[in-house]
Design an enzyme around this catalytic site. Structure first.
Site, PDB file in Angstrom:
ATOM      1  N   ASP A   1     -17.612   6.997  -0.740  1.00 59.16           N
ATOM      2  CA  ASP A   1     -16.354   6.845  -0.002  1.00 59.16           C
ATOM      3  C   ASP A   1     -16.053   8.183   0.663  1.00 59.16           C
ATOM      4  O   ASP A   1     -16.718   9.203   0.384  1.00 59.16           O
ATOM      5  CB  ASP A   1     -15.241   6.432  -0.991  1.00 59.16           C
ATOM      6  CG  ASP A   1     -13.912   6.138  -0.305  1.00 59.16           C
ATOM      7  OD1 ASP A   1     -13.894   5.921   0.926  1.00 59.16           O
ATOM      8  OD2 ASP A   1     -12.863   6.125  -1.004  1.00 59.16           O
TER       9      ASP A   1
ATOM     10  N   ARG B   1     -13.182  -8.847   1.976  1.00 64.18           N
ATOM     11  CA  ARG B   1     -11.781  -8.533   1.668  1.00 64.18           C
ATOM     12  C   ARG B   1     -10.928  -9.767   1.945  1.00 64.18           C
ATOM     13  O   ARG B   1     -10.038 -10.104   1.169  1.00 64.18           O
ATOM     14  CB  ARG B   1     -11.290  -7.367   2.547  1.00 64.18           C
ATOM     15  CG  ARG B   1     -11.920  -6.020   2.253  1.00 64.18           C
ATOM     16  CD  ARG B   1     -11.514  -5.469   0.915  1.00 64.18           C
ATOM     17  NE  ARG B   1     -10.078  -5.332   0.790  1.00 64.18           N
ATOM     18  CZ  ARG B   1      -9.360  -4.294   1.246  1.00 64.18           C
ATOM     19  NH1 ARG B   1      -9.969  -3.284   1.826  1.00 64.18           N
ATOM     20  NH2 ARG B   1      -8.048  -4.248   1.081  1.00 64.18           N
TER      21      ARG B   1
ATOM     22  N   GLN C   1     -10.251  -3.992  -2.992  1.00 58.47           N
ATOM     23  CA  GLN C   1     -11.537  -3.577  -2.424  1.00 58.47           C
ATOM     24  C   GLN C   1     -12.681  -3.888  -3.377  1.00 58.47           C
ATOM     25  O   GLN C   1     -13.728  -4.404  -2.970  1.00 58.47           O
ATOM     26  CB  GLN C   1     -11.497  -2.066  -2.145  1.00 58.47           C
ATOM     27  CG  GLN C   1     -12.797  -1.524  -1.593  1.00 58.47           C
ATOM     28  CD  GLN C   1     -13.093  -2.048  -0.204  1.00 58.47           C
ATOM     29  OE1 GLN C   1     -12.255  -1.947   0.685  1.00 58.47           O
ATOM     30  NE2 GLN C   1     -14.277  -2.619   0.004  1.00 58.47           N
TER      31      GLN C   1
ATOM     32  N   HIS D   1      -7.705   0.989  -6.087  1.00 57.69           N
ATOM     33  CA  HIS D   1      -7.816   0.082  -4.921  1.00 57.69           C
ATOM     34  C   HIS D   1      -8.508  -1.217  -5.389  1.00 57.69           C
ATOM     35  O   HIS D   1      -9.653  -1.483  -5.013  1.00 57.69           O
ATOM     36  CB  HIS D   1      -8.625   0.786  -3.828  1.00 57.69           C
ATOM     37  CG  HIS D   1      -8.539   0.130  -2.476  1.00 57.69           C
ATOM     38  ND1 HIS D   1      -7.698  -0.930  -2.193  1.00 57.69           N
ATOM     39  CD2 HIS D   1      -9.201   0.396  -1.316  1.00 57.69           C
ATOM     40  CE1 HIS D   1      -7.847  -1.285  -0.929  1.00 57.69           C
ATOM     41  NE2 HIS D   1      -8.754  -0.496  -0.376  1.00 57.69           N
TER      42      HIS D   1
ATOM     43  N   CYS E   1     -16.403   1.398   1.304  1.00 55.47           N
ATOM     44  CA  CYS E   1     -15.237   0.547   1.592  1.00 55.47           C
ATOM     45  C   CYS E   1     -14.775   0.673   3.036  1.00 55.47           C
ATOM     46  O   CYS E   1     -14.080  -0.207   3.527  1.00 55.47           O
ATOM     47  CB  CYS E   1     -14.107   0.885   0.626  1.00 55.47           C
ATOM     48  SG  CYS E   1     -13.448   2.564   0.842  1.00 55.47           S
TER      49      CYS E   1
ATOM     50  N   ARG F   1       0.888  -1.184   0.000  1.00 52.07           N
ATOM     51  CA  ARG F   1       0.000   0.000   0.000  1.00 52.07           C
ATOM     52  C   ARG F   1       0.910   1.212   0.000  1.00 52.07           C
ATOM     53  O   ARG F   1       1.734   1.370   0.898  1.00 52.07           O
ATOM     54  CB  ARG F   1      -0.897   0.002   1.245  1.00 52.07           C
ATOM     55  CG  ARG F   1      -1.561   1.351   1.472  1.00 52.07           C
ATOM     56  CD  ARG F   1      -2.630   1.337   2.525  1.00 52.07           C
ATOM     57  NE  ARG F   1      -3.819   0.659   2.038  1.00 52.07           N
ATOM     58  CZ  ARG F   1      -5.006   0.723   2.634  1.00 52.07           C
ATOM     59  NH1 ARG F   1      -5.161   1.403   3.750  1.00 52.07           N
ATOM     60  NH2 ARG F   1      -6.038   0.071   2.136  1.00 52.07           N
TER      61      ARG F   1
HETATM   62  N1   CP Z   1     -11.112  -0.300   2.891  1.00 54.11           N
HETATM   63  C1   CP Z   1      -9.828  -0.306   3.254  1.00 54.11           C
HETATM   64  O1   CP Z   1      -8.922  -0.548   2.446  1.00 54.11           O
HETATM   65  O2   CP Z   1      -9.629  -0.099   4.574  1.00 54.11           O
HETATM   66  P1   CP Z   1      -8.246   0.117   5.336  1.00 54.11           P
HETATM   67  O3   CP Z   1      -7.720   1.462   4.940  1.00 54.11           O
HETATM   68  O4   CP Z   1      -8.585   0.024   6.785  1.00 54.11           O
HETATM   69  O5   CP Z   1      -7.290  -0.973   4.906  1.00 54.11           O
HETATM   70  N1  NVA Z   2     -10.244   6.713  -0.807  1.00 53.04           N
HETATM   71  C1  NVA Z   2      -9.741   6.245   0.469  1.00 53.04           C
HETATM   72  C2  NVA Z   2      -9.892   4.760   0.583  1.00 53.04           C
HETATM   73  C3  NVA Z   2      -9.467   4.179   1.902  1.00 53.04           C
HETATM   74  C4  NVA Z   2      -9.581   2.708   1.952  1.00 53.04           C
HETATM   75  C5  NVA Z   2      -8.307   6.675   0.644  1.00 53.04           C
HETATM   76  O1  NVA Z   2      -7.508   6.536  -0.287  1.00 53.04           O
HETATM   77  O2  NVA Z   2      -7.975   7.185   1.729  1.00 53.04           O
END
Ligand code: CP
Ligand code: NVA
Length: 308
Positions: free
Chosen positions: A225, A294, A137, A134, A266, A107
């Site tokens: 989101d 997930r 997700q 992502h 998400c 990530r």
């Molecule tokens: N939805 C998601 O990816 O959550 P986290 O940021 O907690 O991993």
């Molecule tokens: N759009 C959000 C998703 C988190 C899982 C971010 O990137 O912070």
């Protein structure tokens, strides 16, 4: 060996087999405790590196638990604690890690980091979120939709809010799984034109509709989101909130969708901003099923990457 970098970069047959496999693995575990091992142990003898350059709850825990259920081991690495955070190149990091581990999940911020990692690693690399997409997700989200309502092909999905990284992966999924997607949000936060174009080329109907009430008419699924993503500067928060407030998913908006329309987010959510608690905890919400899935979807992704 295959990388899982994005939904539009993975062929539709592979995506379908991942979802089907995730569902069978979920079914096979029904009634077991979370820590129970799966009957087959496809990741036995495998070490998985989980690299986080941004915070995470779901991604971190679901990957870690998923690997363990399949008999493998994990190593949690924070970008800041690695030499990666102190000037070592991604290319060198990828080549070094490939001598120790069998799979890398990362990530990160810049998509270039993920792509370099995949270019230089000799082991599969999985995208656990970048500023741009992502995919894990949305694999879980497609699985969740189909679990509740059957095939997603031909359905109408409405994204209300910021055309961000999660929205981008929904656009990729529209193209690959054959559903239609309507984006409703302010022009300044439209999804990337390239991704809209790709989805349209794949035959999906992609609509941009500024009026949220019109957008959700006939929706089978409404998704939103956070209004401020991890890569967005906090200094933009007030401006974003002002632009996005009309796109809040609340009961009045959901009432305009089909009566059996599902609601997804998400998570993490900012309750009463992008969605109200009445919707998040309401009868059409499947937010915690998404979170659970997930785990199952990523287990299937890891097996596909490793061919095990
Ligand atoms: N939805 C998601 O990816 O959550 P986290 O940021 O907690 O991993
Ligand atoms: N759009 C959000 C998703 C988190 C899982 C971010 O990137 O912070």
């Amino acid at each position: 060996m295959s990388h899982f970098l994005d939904i539009h970069k993975t062929d539709p047959e592979a995506l379908r087999s991942i979802i089907d496999n995730a569902q069978s693995m979920k079914t096979a575990r029904a009634g077991r405790t979370r820590g129970a091992l799966d009957d087959d142990q496809p990741l036995a003898g495998h070490m998985v590196a989980l690299i986080f350059e941004k915070p995470s709850t779901r991604t971190r825990v679901s990957f870690d638990v998923g690997v363990r259920q399949m008999g493998g081991e994990t190593m949690l690495l924070s970008g800041a604690d690695m030499q990666l955070g102190h000037g070592e190149t991604i290319a060198d990091t990828a080549r070094v890690l490939s001598r120790y581990v069998d799979l890398i999940m990362i990530r990160t911020f810049d998509e270039g980091v993920l792509l370099d990692m995949a270019d230089y690693a000799d082991v599969p690399v999985i995208n656990g979120l970048t500023d741009r997409t992502h995919p894990c997700q949305i694999m879980a989200d497609v699985m969740t939709y189909e679990e509740h309502r059957g095939p997603i092909k031909g359905k109408k999905v409405v994204w209300s809010g910021d055309g961000n990284n999660v929205c981008s992966s929904f656009l990729h999924a529209a193209g690959q799984f054959g559903f239609d997607l309507t984006f409703t949000g302010p022009m300044q936060l439209d999804p990337e034109g390239e991704f809209v174009g790709n989805a349209r080329k794949s035959g999906s109907k992609i609509t941009i509709e500024r009026d949220p009430a019109k957008a959700v008419e006939g929706a089978d699924l409404v998704v939103t989101d956070t209004w401020v993503s991890m890569h967005d500067s906090q200094s933009t928060k007030e401006r974003r909130h002002n632009m996005l407030r009309p796109y809040q998913v609340n009961e009045a908006l959901m009432a305009r969708a089909k009566p059996d329309a599902l609601f997804m987010h998400c998570l993490p959510a900012h309750r009463e901003d992008e969605a109200t608690s009445a919707v998040m905890d309401g009868p059409n919400s499947v937010i915690f099923d998404e979170a659970e899935n997930r785990l199952h979807a990523q287990k299937a992704i890891m097996r596909w990457c490793l061919g095990v």
